[in-house]
Write a protein that holds these residues in place. Structure first.
Motif, mmCIF file in Angstrom:
data_model
loop_
_atom_site.group_PDB
_atom_site.id
_atom_site.type_symbol
_atom_site.label_atom_id
_atom_site.label_comp_id
_atom_site.label_asym_id
_atom_site.label_seq_id
_atom_site.Cartn_x
_atom_site.Cartn_y
_atom_site.Cartn_z
ATOM 1 N N THR A 1 0.736 -1.317 -0.062
ATOM 2 C CA THR A 1 -0.111 0.005 0.121
ATOM 3 C C THR A 1 1.056 1.098 -0.235
ATOM 4 O O THR A 1 1.774 1.231 0.979
ATOM 5 N N LYS A 2 -0.186 1.936 -0.945
ATOM 6 C CA LYS A 2 0.540 3.421 -0.719
ATOM 7 C C LYS A 2 0.303 4.564 -0.896
ATOM 8 O O LYS A 2 -0.800 4.594 -0.995
ATOM 9 N N GLU A 3 0.069 6.110 0.172
ATOM 10 C CA GLU A 3 -0.231 6.988 0.384
ATOM 11 C C GLU A 3 0.922 8.484 -0.606
ATOM 12 O O GLU A 3 1.561 8.032 0.366
ATOM 13 N N THR A 4 0.076 8.839 -1.195
ATOM 14 C CA THR A 4 0.868 10.568 -1.366
ATOM 15 C C THR A 4 -0.764 10.750 -1.123
ATOM 16 O O THR A 4 -1.697 11.172 -0.492
ATOM 17 N N LYS A 5 0.016 12.921 -1.122
ATOM 18 C CA LYS A 5 -1.223 13.927 -0.713
ATOM 19 C C LYS A 5 -2.330 13.836 -1.634
ATOM 20 O O LYS A 5 -3.923 14.145 -1.804
ATOM 21 N N HIS A 6 -2.488 12.816 -3.422
ATOM 22 C CA HIS A 6 -2.954 13.062 -4.362
ATOM 23 C C HIS A 6 -3.732 11.584 -4.204
ATOM 24 O O HIS A 6 -4.852 11.379 -5.306
ATOM 25 N N GLU A 7 -2.945 10.612 -3.741
ATOM 26 C CA GLU A 7 -3.431 9.026 -4.461
ATOM 27 C C GLU A 7 -3.061 7.886 -3.769
ATOM 28 O O GLU A 7 -2.249 7.863 -2.855
ATOM 29 N N VAL A 8 -4.172 7.281 -3.757
ATOM 30 C CA VAL A 8 -3.790 5.844 -3.130
ATOM 31 C C VAL A 8 -3.065 4.801 -4.010
ATOM 32 O O VAL A 8 -4.578 4.966 -5.108
ATOM 33 N N SER A 9 -2.800 3.585 -3.335
ATOM 34 C CA SER A 9 -2.021 2.579 -4.298
ATOM 35 C C SER A 9 -2.460 1.707 -3.712
ATOM 36 O O SER A 9 -1.559 1.556 -3.064
ATOM 37 N N ILE A 10 -3.113 0.263 -3.841
ATOM 38 C CA ILE A 10 -2.569 -0.429 -3.146
ATOM 39 C C ILE A 10 -2.396 -2.161 -4.117
ATOM 40 O O ILE A 10 -3.389 -1.734 -5.628
ATOM 41 N N THR A 11 -2.181 -2.916 -3.862
ATOM 42 C CA THR A 11 -1.580 -3.680 -4.765
ATOM 43 C C THR A 11 -2.595 -5.015 -3.654
ATOM 44 O O THR A 11 -1.714 -5.190 -3.349
ATOM 45 N N VAL A 12 -2.747 -6.178 -5.193
ATOM 46 C CA VAL A 12 -3.306 -7.406 -4.461
ATOM 47 C C VAL A 12 -2.962 -8.147 -5.078
ATOM 48 O O VAL A 12 -2.380 -8.408 -6.634
ATOM 49 N N ARG A 13 -2.412 -9.731 -4.259
ATOM 50 C CA ARG A 13 -2.058 -10.876 -5.064
ATOM 51 C C ARG A 13 -3.823 -11.587 -5.572
ATOM 52 O O ARG A 13 -4.231 -11.614 -3.792
ATOM 53 N N VAL A 14 -3.753 -12.301 -6.074
ATOM 54 C CA VAL A 14 -5.131 -12.863 -6.470
ATOM 55 C C VAL A 14 -4.896 -13.894 -5.999
ATOM 56 O O VAL A 14 -4.063 -14.952 -5.872
ATOM 57 N N GLY A 15 -5.986 -14.578 -5.140
ATOM 58 C CA GLY A 15 -5.649 -15.893 -4.223
ATOM 59 C C GLY A 15 -7.082 -16.716 -5.236
ATOM 60 O O GLY A 15 -7.252 -17.139 -6.610
ATOM 61 N N GLU A 16 -6.892 -17.627 -4.349
ATOM 62 C CA GLU A 16 -7.169 -18.905 -5.469
ATOM 63 C C GLU A 16 -8.962 -18.932 -5.000
ATOM 64 O O GLU A 16 -9.398 -17.733 -3.916
ATOM 65 N N PRO A 17 -9.976 -19.597 -6.046
ATOM 66 C CA PRO A 17 -11.368 -19.153 -5.714
ATOM 67 C C PRO A 17 -11.491 -19.723 -4.657
ATOM 68 O O PRO A 17 -11.207 -21.013 -4.269
ATOM 69 N N THR A 18 -12.606 -19.501 -3.695
ATOM 70 C CA THR A 18 -13.416 -19.772 -3.203
ATOM 71 C C THR A 18 -14.679 -20.436 -3.354
ATOM 72 O O THR A 18 -15.144 -20.436 -4.233
#
Length: 77
Positions: free
Chosen positions: A60-77
């Motif tokens: 996760t990253k947060e700047t004054k104007h933007e948020v970035s969230i990187t997700v790794r896709v898991g196995e289907p449930t």
């Protein structure tokens, strides 16, 4: 494994989570999705959604104007 980006700028809760959910449904386990948005609430909402649905937040990253969230896709449930 492939890396993707999702532009969710100018969307307010709950739309960043909904767009993330829709995009993750199209991806394969192990793929990563970087969600770029301007809603600071996404820093809580997307990780909570990931925990419930078996995906992993790897950065996760947060700047004054933007948020970035990187997700790794898991196995289907």
């Amino acid at each position: 494994m492939t890396h993707y980006r999702l532009d969710a700028h100018r969307l307010m809760c709950p739309m960043p989570v909904i767009r993330t959910q829709d995009r993750v449904a199209e991806l394969n386990p192990g793929d990563t999705l970087e969600v770029l948005c301007t809603d600071p609430g996404a820093l809580n909402d997307i990780p909570a959604w990931c925990r419930i649905n078996g995906h992993e937040v790897i950065e996760t990253k947060e700047t004054k104007h933007e948020v970035s969230i990187t997700v790794r896709v898991g196995e289907p449930t």
